[in-house]
Write a protein that holds these residues in place. Structure first.
Motif, PDB file in Angstrom:
ATOM      1  N   ALA A 164     -15.908   1.751  12.905  1.00 38.66           N
ATOM      2  CA  ALA A 164     -16.245   1.947  11.499  1.00 38.66           C
ATOM      3  C   ALA A 164     -17.188   3.134  11.349  1.00 38.66           C
ATOM      4  O   ALA A 164     -18.098   3.329  12.166  1.00 38.66           O
ATOM      5  CB  ALA A 164     -16.888   0.686  10.928  1.00 38.66           C
ATOM      6  N   ILE A 165     -16.949   3.951  10.325  1.00 37.89           N
ATOM      7  CA  ILE A 165     -17.784   5.124  10.079  1.00 37.89           C
ATOM      8  C   ILE A 165     -18.178   5.158   8.606  1.00 37.89           C
ATOM      9  O   ILE A 165     -17.432   4.681   7.750  1.00 37.89           O
ATOM     10  CB  ILE A 165     -17.052   6.439  10.457  1.00 37.89           C
ATOM     11  CG1 ILE A 165     -15.713   6.545   9.723  1.00 37.89           C
ATOM     12  CG2 ILE A 165     -16.851   6.523  11.962  1.00 37.89           C
ATOM     13  CD1 ILE A 165     -14.980   7.860   9.933  1.00 37.89           C
ATOM     14  N   CYS A 198      -8.417   9.382  11.663  1.00 33.52           N
ATOM     15  CA  CYS A 198      -9.427   8.922  10.707  1.00 33.52           C
ATOM     16  C   CYS A 198      -8.760   8.448   9.419  1.00 33.52           C
ATOM     17  O   CYS A 198      -7.777   9.030   8.953  1.00 33.52           O
ATOM     18  CB  CYS A 198     -10.395  10.046  10.364  1.00 33.52           C
ATOM     19  SG  CYS A 198     -11.364  10.654  11.746  1.00 33.52           S
ATOM     20  N   GLY A 199      -9.327   7.410   8.836  1.00 32.94           N
ATOM     21  CA  GLY A 199      -8.857   6.932   7.546  1.00 32.94           C
ATOM     22  C   GLY A 199      -9.443   5.576   7.212  1.00 32.94           C
ATOM     23  O   GLY A 199      -9.717   4.764   8.100  1.00 32.94           O
ATOM     24  N   GLU A 200      -9.683   5.342   5.924  1.00 31.73           N
ATOM     25  CA  GLU A 200     -10.163   4.053   5.421  1.00 31.73           C
ATOM     26  C   GLU A 200     -11.443   3.594   6.114  1.00 31.73           C
ATOM     27  O   GLU A 200     -11.608   2.427   6.482  1.00 31.73           O
ATOM     28  CB  GLU A 200      -9.065   2.984   5.554  1.00 31.73           C
ATOM     29  CG  GLU A 200      -7.812   3.329   4.774  1.00 31.73           C
ATOM     30  CD  GLU A 200      -6.751   2.244   4.832  1.00 31.73           C
ATOM     31  OE1 GLU A 200      -6.950   1.264   5.585  1.00 31.73           O
ATOM     32  OE2 GLU A 200      -5.749   2.374   4.127  1.00 31.73           O
ATOM     33  N   ALA A 227     -10.280  11.652   6.721  1.00 28.76           N
ATOM     34  CA  ALA A 227      -8.875  11.281   6.882  1.00 28.76           C
ATOM     35  C   ALA A 227      -8.176  12.369   7.674  1.00 28.76           C
ATOM     36  O   ALA A 227      -8.543  13.549   7.611  1.00 28.76           O
ATOM     37  CB  ALA A 227      -8.202  11.089   5.523  1.00 28.76           C
ATOM     38  N   GLY A 228      -7.192  11.966   8.449  1.00 35.64           N
ATOM     39  CA  GLY A 228      -6.388  12.946   9.178  1.00 35.64           C
ATOM     40  C   GLY A 228      -6.314  12.660  10.664  1.00 35.64           C
ATOM     41  O   GLY A 228      -6.996  11.765  11.185  1.00 35.64           O
TER      42      GLY A 228
END
Length: 211
Positions: free
Chosen positions: A58-59, A44-46, A64-65
């Motif tokens: 897209a979420i 996860c990120g951005e 993040a991680g």
């Protein structure tokens, strides 16, 4: 359930998995790099969640991680018991033995068994089984989910046929329930595209209404 809550309920991030198994983060990363531990199921990120199974999605949540199933602790334990430089060999050897043993309860020929073992291994490596299998810590758990899905897809034309010939309604309902128990719920990010929606939530009511 939000995506954040789903991940907290079913997954752990990389530092947490390292702490839970008593190894440094860099040692866990080395096991992944060596192929002795599956890659993270989700990254996860951005504003994006990425998996090998569904790619980037897209979420709306700011997450993040790298996320792993906590059940991978078993594979870490097996890897740590291996001689230096042989962690992947030992982990994959253990996994393939378990896959073969479990597959032999479903299939009669060595060809059927070996074809599936070969097909399953890349999904173990990529972390995909962490996304879709309720018990990704054993070969038996992986086989049960994969074979039940394979049979359900074949019988129902991938969820399109609620009244397939050759199987009674109650037997088909039991097959759906068995598959549901062997599979993950799937996260909110990919649920709409998941086998669970197609083969359980969308199919079961249609089968139940027949007869």
């Amino acid at each position: 359930m939000t995506l954040e809550n789903y991940l907290r309920h079913h997954f752990v991030d990389k530092p947490t998995l390292a702490a839970q198994t008593g190894i440094p983060v860099d040692a866990l990363e080395a096991l992944v790099a060596e192929g002795a531990l599956p890659a993270p199921t989700y990254v996860c990120g951005e504003g994006v969640i990425t998996s090998a199974a569904f790619g980037p999605i897209a979420i709306p949540e700011r997450l993040a991680g790298e996320y792993f199933r906590p059940e991978y602790a078993r594979w870490i334990q097996i890897a740590r018991q291996a001689p230096p430089g042989h962690a992947r060999e030992v982990v994959i050897g253990t996994l393939t033995d378990e896959l073969r043993d479990a597959l032999r309860t479903w299939f009669d020929t060595a060809e059927d068994v070996e074809r599936r073992v070969v097909a399953y291994l890349p999904h173990f490596d990529s972390g995909t089984f962490g996304l879709c299998v309720a018990d990704p810590a054993t070969g038996a758990g992986i086989v049960r989910k994969e074979v039940l899905q394979e049979r359900l897809v074949a019988l129902t034309d991938n969820g399109n046929d609620a009244t397939p010939p050759g199987i009674a309604r109650d037997a088909l309902l039991q097959l759906i329930d068995d598959y549901a128990a062997a599979a993950m719920p799937f996260s909110p990010a990919e649920y709409e595209r998941s086998s669970r929606k197609r083969l359980v939530e969308a199919l079961r009511p249609r089968v139940a209404s027949e007869g």
